[in-house]
Design an enzyme around this catalytic site. Structure first.
Site: not given
Length: 139
Positions: A22-24, A27
């Site tokens: 995921t990103d920050a 997601v």
């Protein structure tokens, strides 16, 4: 080049989304869907009785991705349980066109068309897909 079109039942591979995917914001990072699809294709071949490492070691052949086209419809998030499908569409002498989808329950998140080619592992020159694989896919 001779190709055949298939309408096979999809193979399905389950996986879970981890932090590293995921990103920050929690997601799934868009490029990680390609990793998910790669894992599913590897497990699909394994389920058919073809290990990619054995193919490289014993026959000097391997599959490489030559083309991808993805469409993102909805995001996957941290800790989601996903199902990635593999459905072969076209079989050529040296390449396969594979439709893939990523699902969360009944929600389609991503769909794509992936072309993989068979190459010689030492030179990366195109090679014919082993007859045993072609026979299995066409049966």
């Amino acid at each position: 080049m001779s190709t055949s079109t298939l309408q096979a039942l999809p193979f399905s591979h389950a996986l879970r989304v981890y932090w590293e995917d995921t990103d920050a914001g929690g997601v799934v990072f868009y490029a990680n869907y390609l990793k998910f699809m790669e894992r599913a294709r590897t497990e699909w071949l394994r389920a058919l009785g073809f290990g990619q490492e054995a193919m490289r070691r014993e026959q000097g052949l391997m599959f490489v991705v030559s083309e991808t086209s993805l469409r993102y419809l909805a995001p996957a998030r941290l800790d989601d349980a996903l199902r990635v499908t593999v459905t072969p569409r076209e079989i050529g002498r040296a390449s396969l066109s594979i439709a893939q989808q990523v699902w969360r329950d009944d929600t389609l998140l991503t769909e794509g068309l992936i072309r993989i080619g068979c190459v010689q592992s030492d030179s990366l020159k195109p090679a014919r897909i082993p007859a045993t694989i072609l026979q299995t896919l066409q049966s």
